[in-house]
Write a protein that holds these residues in place. Structure first.
Motif, mmCIF file in Angstrom:
data_model
loop_
_atom_site.group_PDB
_atom_site.id
_atom_site.type_symbol
_atom_site.label_atom_id
_atom_site.label_comp_id
_atom_site.label_asym_id
_atom_site.label_seq_id
_atom_site.Cartn_x
_atom_site.Cartn_y
_atom_site.Cartn_z
ATOM 1 N N UNK A 49 0.823 -1.219 0.000
ATOM 2 C CA UNK A 49 0.000 0.000 0.000
ATOM 3 C C UNK A 49 0.854 1.266 0.000
ATOM 4 N N UNK A 50 0.606 2.142 -0.960
ATOM 5 C CA UNK A 50 1.286 3.426 -1.011
ATOM 6 C C UNK A 50 2.708 3.369 -1.534
ATOM 7 N N UNK A 51 3.111 2.243 -2.076
ATOM 8 C CA UNK A 51 4.488 2.107 -2.577
ATOM 9 C C UNK A 51 4.469 1.534 -3.986
ATOM 10 N N UNK A 52 5.659 1.477 -4.579
ATOM 11 C CA UNK A 52 5.796 0.820 -5.878
ATOM 12 C C UNK A 52 6.602 -0.460 -5.728
ATOM 13 N N UNK B 79 -3.581 -7.621 7.246
ATOM 14 C CA UNK B 79 -4.128 -8.969 7.083
ATOM 15 C C UNK B 79 -3.349 -9.789 6.062
ATOM 16 N N UNK B 80 -2.543 -9.099 5.178
ATOM 17 C CA UNK B 80 -1.797 -9.847 4.171
ATOM 18 C C UNK B 80 -0.310 -9.977 4.528
ATOM 19 N N UNK B 81 0.048 -9.530 5.690
ATOM 20 C CA UNK B 81 1.421 -9.499 6.214
ATOM 21 C C UNK B 81 2.295 -8.460 5.524
ATOM 22 N N UNK B 82 1.711 -7.638 4.640
ATOM 23 C CA UNK B 82 2.468 -6.599 3.939
ATOM 24 C C UNK B 82 1.856 -5.220 4.165
ATOM 25 N N UNK B 118 -7.815 -1.665 0.437
ATOM 26 C CA UNK B 118 -9.081 -1.590 1.152
ATOM 27 C C UNK B 118 -10.298 -1.785 0.259
ATOM 28 N N UNK B 119 -10.079 -2.210 -0.963
ATOM 29 C CA UNK B 119 -11.191 -2.478 -1.867
ATOM 30 C C UNK B 119 -11.459 -3.973 -1.992
#
Lengths: 131, 186
Positions: A49-52, B79-82, B118-119
């Motif tokens: 999230x928020x990165x490339x 929830x996805x560990x990332x 979040x989608x």
């Protein structure tokens, strides 16, 4: 310690035919009746999230895929070639951490075309188990 | 309209609407004409619930999709560990409302996949067709990808709320090709 030969952020020390392992949550698996069994969703290969950047592990530098999911019950491991990532316009760069010396990053925007190529070029080493 | 919410356990237990970790569908008051599906949340003291208008319970795809929505909404940060975000309620509501107007009664239930942003991505891989529809948070459009494996046709487009008929067309193609043994699961 690994020596790297980076160019434009890409580490040529990670050869195209090296396997990159991606840890995959069971939330990212879907049934595929066209080919049988379950497959990773394209969302499994999306950037953080928020990165490339997408986290992976350099397979040949890890004792086994089980180590990639240590502490992550129910997760699986999908494998794809570093060369596939580069063919999708990505850079592959080492990013060792204290817990995972073989950690690396696949860097670049990941539109749907890239995500689907990664799905179709990947194979399960360990299939996630449904929680 | 299908609604998905969190509710305190105590209020639902008092209403007799909660029984066990995963309640069977039960009627929520004769006046409301809705079915109520509930599931104990991972978060202590909370219950996930989906309210479905009675007339929508007839299609076979509704209940499995609703249960899956409950599972997805209960995912917590990372929830996805990332570092994935929890799925937003608005995304889930859009998915349910979109499927309500685009799915044929006998349509195969799609798979629902949460996204790190979040989608929710709705997918079918069945009857020689791949169809993926991504519902991003804070967006009123859907990103659609369609591939007919046998014909070698592939399309990618973005649909707005006024273009749901196009999505319905693609889902109808999947449904029309259904073989008797096809039975997609979530």
């Amino acid at each position: 310690m690994h020596l790297s030969n980076t160019s434009d952020g890409d580490d040529k020390g990670i050869a195209d035919d090296w396997d990159l392992w991606r840890r995959v949550s069971s939330q990212f698996t879907v049934p595929d009746e066209n080919h049988g069994g379950r497959r990773p969703s394209s969302q499994a290969f999306q950037n953080a999230r928020g990165t490339d950047r997408m986290s992976v592990i350099v397979g040949r530098e890890t004792p086994g895929p089980e180590q990639a999911i240590a502490g992550h019950e129910g997760y699986g491991v999908a494998s794809f070639l570093a060369g596939l990532a580069r063919a999708c316009g990505q850079s592959v760069r080492r990013d060792p951490t204290r817990d995972q010396p073989a950690h690396a990053l696949v860097i670049g925007p990941k539109p749907k075309t890239v995500l689907r190529r990664l799905v179709e070029g990947s194979t399960w080493l360990i299939e996630p188990t449904r929680q | 309209m299908i609604a998905a919410t969190f509710s305190p356990v105590s209020s639902l237990a008092a209403d007799g609407l909660l029984s066990g970790e995963r309640a069977a569908a039960s009627e929520h008051g004769p006046a409301t004409q809705t079915y109520f599906l509930s599931s104990q949340s991972q978060r202590p003291g909370l219950v996930m619930s989906v309210l479905i208008p009675r007339q929508m319970m007839k299609p076979g795809w509704v209940e499995p999709v609703a249960w899956r929505v409950l599972e997805i909404l209960d995912l917590q940060e990372n929830w996805d560990s990332y570092g994935a975000r929890p799925v937003e309620h608005d995304s889930a509501a859009r998915v349910l409302d979109t499927l309500a107007v685009t799915m044929p009664e006998d349509g195969p239930p799609p798979s629902l996949v949460p996204t790190a942003q979040g989608g929710i991505q709705v997918e079918w891989h069945i009857n020689g067709i791949d169809l993926e529809v991504e519902f991003e948070p804070d967006s009123q459009v859907m990103d659609l990808w369609f591939r007919d494996i046998a014909l070698g046709e592939e399309r990618e487009l973005t649909l707005g709320q006024t273009e749901l008929h196009e999505l319905r067309t693609y889902i109808e193609v999947i449904t029309a090709r259904r073989t008797p043994r096809s039975n997609a699961s979530l």
